[in-house]
Design an enzyme around this catalytic site. Structure first.
Site, PDB file in Angstrom:
ATOM      1  N   LYS A 127      -5.429   1.577   7.724  1.00 56.54           N
ATOM      2  CA  LYS A 127      -6.463   0.750   8.355  1.00 56.54           C
ATOM      3  C   LYS A 127      -5.974  -0.701   8.408  1.00 56.54           C
ATOM      4  O   LYS A 127      -5.147  -1.078   7.576  1.00 56.54           O
ATOM      5  CB  LYS A 127      -7.787   0.874   7.600  1.00 56.54           C
ATOM      6  CG  LYS A 127      -7.736   0.401   6.130  1.00 56.54           C
ATOM      7  CD  LYS A 127      -8.109  -1.032   6.020  1.00 56.54           C
ATOM      8  CE  LYS A 127      -7.467  -1.759   4.942  1.00 56.54           C
ATOM      9  NZ  LYS A 127      -7.692  -3.121   4.739  1.00 56.54           N
TER      10      LYS A 127
ATOM     11  N   ILE B 127       0.827  -1.213   0.000  1.00 54.10           N
ATOM     12  CA  ILE B 127       0.000   0.000   0.000  1.00 54.10           C
ATOM     13  C   ILE B 127       0.863   1.266   0.000  1.00 54.10           C
ATOM     14  O   ILE B 127       0.492   2.274  -0.621  1.00 54.10           O
ATOM     15  CB  ILE B 127      -1.017   0.002   1.169  1.00 54.10           C
ATOM     16  CG1 ILE B 127      -2.119   1.026   0.905  1.00 54.10           C
ATOM     17  CG2 ILE B 127      -0.352   0.264   2.511  1.00 54.10           C
ATOM     18  CD1 ILE B 127      -2.918   0.796  -0.356  1.00 54.10           C
TER      19      ILE B 127
ATOM     20  N   ASP C 264      -9.829  -7.882   6.816  1.00 51.84           N
ATOM     21  CA  ASP C 264      -8.921  -6.841   6.297  1.00 51.84           C
ATOM     22  C   ASP C 264      -9.618  -6.078   5.172  1.00 51.84           C
ATOM     23  O   ASP C 264      -9.710  -4.849   5.241  1.00 51.84           O
ATOM     24  CB  ASP C 264      -7.587  -7.455   5.830  1.00 51.84           C
ATOM     25  CG  ASP C 264      -6.669  -6.385   5.282  1.00 51.84           C
ATOM     26  OD1 ASP C 264      -5.991  -5.718   6.074  1.00 51.84           O
ATOM     27  OD2 ASP C 264      -6.656  -6.180   4.047  1.00 51.84           O
TER      28      ASP C 264
ATOM     29  N   SER D 291      12.255   1.270   6.380  1.00 49.34           N
ATOM     30  CA  SER D 291      11.887  -0.032   5.833  1.00 49.34           C
ATOM     31  C   SER D 291      12.757  -1.102   6.465  1.00 49.34           C
ATOM     32  O   SER D 291      13.991  -1.033   6.379  1.00 49.34           O
ATOM     33  CB  SER D 291      12.087  -0.010   4.304  1.00 49.34           C
ATOM     34  OG  SER D 291      12.108  -1.321   3.812  1.00 49.34           O
TER      35      SER D 291
END
Ligand code: NAP
Length: 323
Positions: free
Chosen positions: A92, A14, A170, A36
């Site tokens: 989310k 995402i 999800d 990361s």
């Protein structure tokens, strides 16, 4: 006004598909740093870290972070970010549990920083229009059909199958984020059949019954990750006055009584960053717990049913949707 300086934590799907290009295209934001675990970087960011804590302490000019990790680790990271004086955008689901989110809300308030729970599906134009059309109405029936191919949208994502990974919720939480936005009455979970593959710790499908607390109202959600072929993200609503609404394409298309009222491309992440800019500028938080609470309730009242094991044999390329 100078752009908000932002860092991204977790450069997964995402972050790469949506956050990076959206920030790049928005003059109100400047990507300053990324963190990361795998050591990925991007040319737009001046600083790259593998440990987000070093990013929080090492880049004092950083105003905000977007946390794009799996939900199981979000609370710890968000806490550290708020305590370091950064505002926080939460992908989310906003945390792993309701109490974690309540803690973050309190902490953001205490340290005077912005906390923003993003529900990307709410930014599609059909959702706003449906909410407007349903305002003041009594809903008689509402049926969510959210059926997609997990191999296509979540290839190789192991966290999603672990406890706290949410499984079918999800994507299902996106449907609930639309339901809570458009419903003129509060809704509650009254029953849930949760289908767990024998070899996984998260459900692959769920049949959910909801209620408004009033008799004669029929509300359901049918969520399934085993759908191949055409993918379905639809919500059908009928009002007591006889009006029929159909939201499809995850809220991008709206028909009312058979007439197409909205049919637009997804506006999700542009909408999220526009709102985040407003919140940062005004020094406010926006914490919407309603979709998350419905998922927690489904797990709380749900019956656990065992279904056949899930093996990730094949993947289909070409993912473009925000799942
Ligand atoms: P993903 O591809 O698995 O990316 C998550 C990234 O977070 C990993 O690649 C890793 O990136 C980092 N990470 C940090 N701690 C981790 C840990 N303990 N385990 C695994 N990864 C860890 O997942 P995603 O699809 O981007 O989803 C991330 C969040 O965004 C989820 O909450 C999801 O619901 C939400 N979301 C996803 C989509 C979508 O279309 N995929 C759409 C909307 C929202 P580094 O190695 O770079 O740190």
């Amino acid at each position: 006004m100078a752009p908000h300086t932002i860092g991204i934590i977790g450069l997964g799907k995402i972050a790469q598909d949506q956050h990076l290009p959206t920030i790049r295209a928005n003059p109100d934001f400047k990507l300053l740093a990324v963190s990361s675990l795998r050591g990925l970087s991007t040319d737009d960011a001046k600083y790259t870290f593998t440990d987000y804590r070093k990013m929080l302490s090492g880049v004092p000019e950083l105003e905000a972070v977007a946390i794009c990790t799996p939900p199981q680790v979000r609370h710890r990271i968000a806490r550290d970010a708020l305590l370091a004086g950064k505002s926080v955008l939460l992908e989310k689901p906003p945390a792993a549990t309701l109490s974690e989110l309540a803690d973050l809300e309190q902490l953001a308030d205490k340290v005077g920083k912005t906390l923003f729970t993003t529900w990307h599906a709410q930014y599609n134009k059909g959702v706003d229009e449906a909410a407007r059309a349903l305002a003041g109405q009594t809903v008689k029936t509402l049926h969510v059909t959210w059926k997609e191919d997990v191999r296509r949208w979540h290839p190789g994502q192991q966290w999603i199958w672990q406890a706290g990974g949410f499984g079918i919720f999800d994507p299902g939480i996106n449907a609930f984020s639309i339901v809570t936005r458009i419903m003129p009455q509060p809704v509650f979970i009254s029953r849930a059949d949760l289908k767990f593959p024998a070899n996984r710790d998260a459900p692959i499908a769920a049949e959910v019954t909801l209620s408004t607390g009033q008799p004669g109202v029929d509300l359901t959600a049918s969520l399934d990750w085993r759908q191949t072929g055409p993918q379905t993200w639809e919500i059908d609503v009928q009002t007591e006055a006889g009006s029929q609404l159909k939201l499809s394409d995850g809220g991008c298309r709206l028909e009312i009584d058979g007439r197409v009222v909205v049919d637009e491309k997804p506006a999700e992440y542009e909408g999220i960053y526009k709102r985040f800019d407003e919140l940062l500028t005004e020094g406010r938080s926006a914490v919407d717990v309603a979709p998350f609470r419905l998922v927690a309730d489904a797990f709380m009242v749900g019956r656990r049913l065992q279904v056949e094991p899930f093996e990730e044999a094949s993947t289909t390329a070409g993912a473009t949707k925000a799942a």
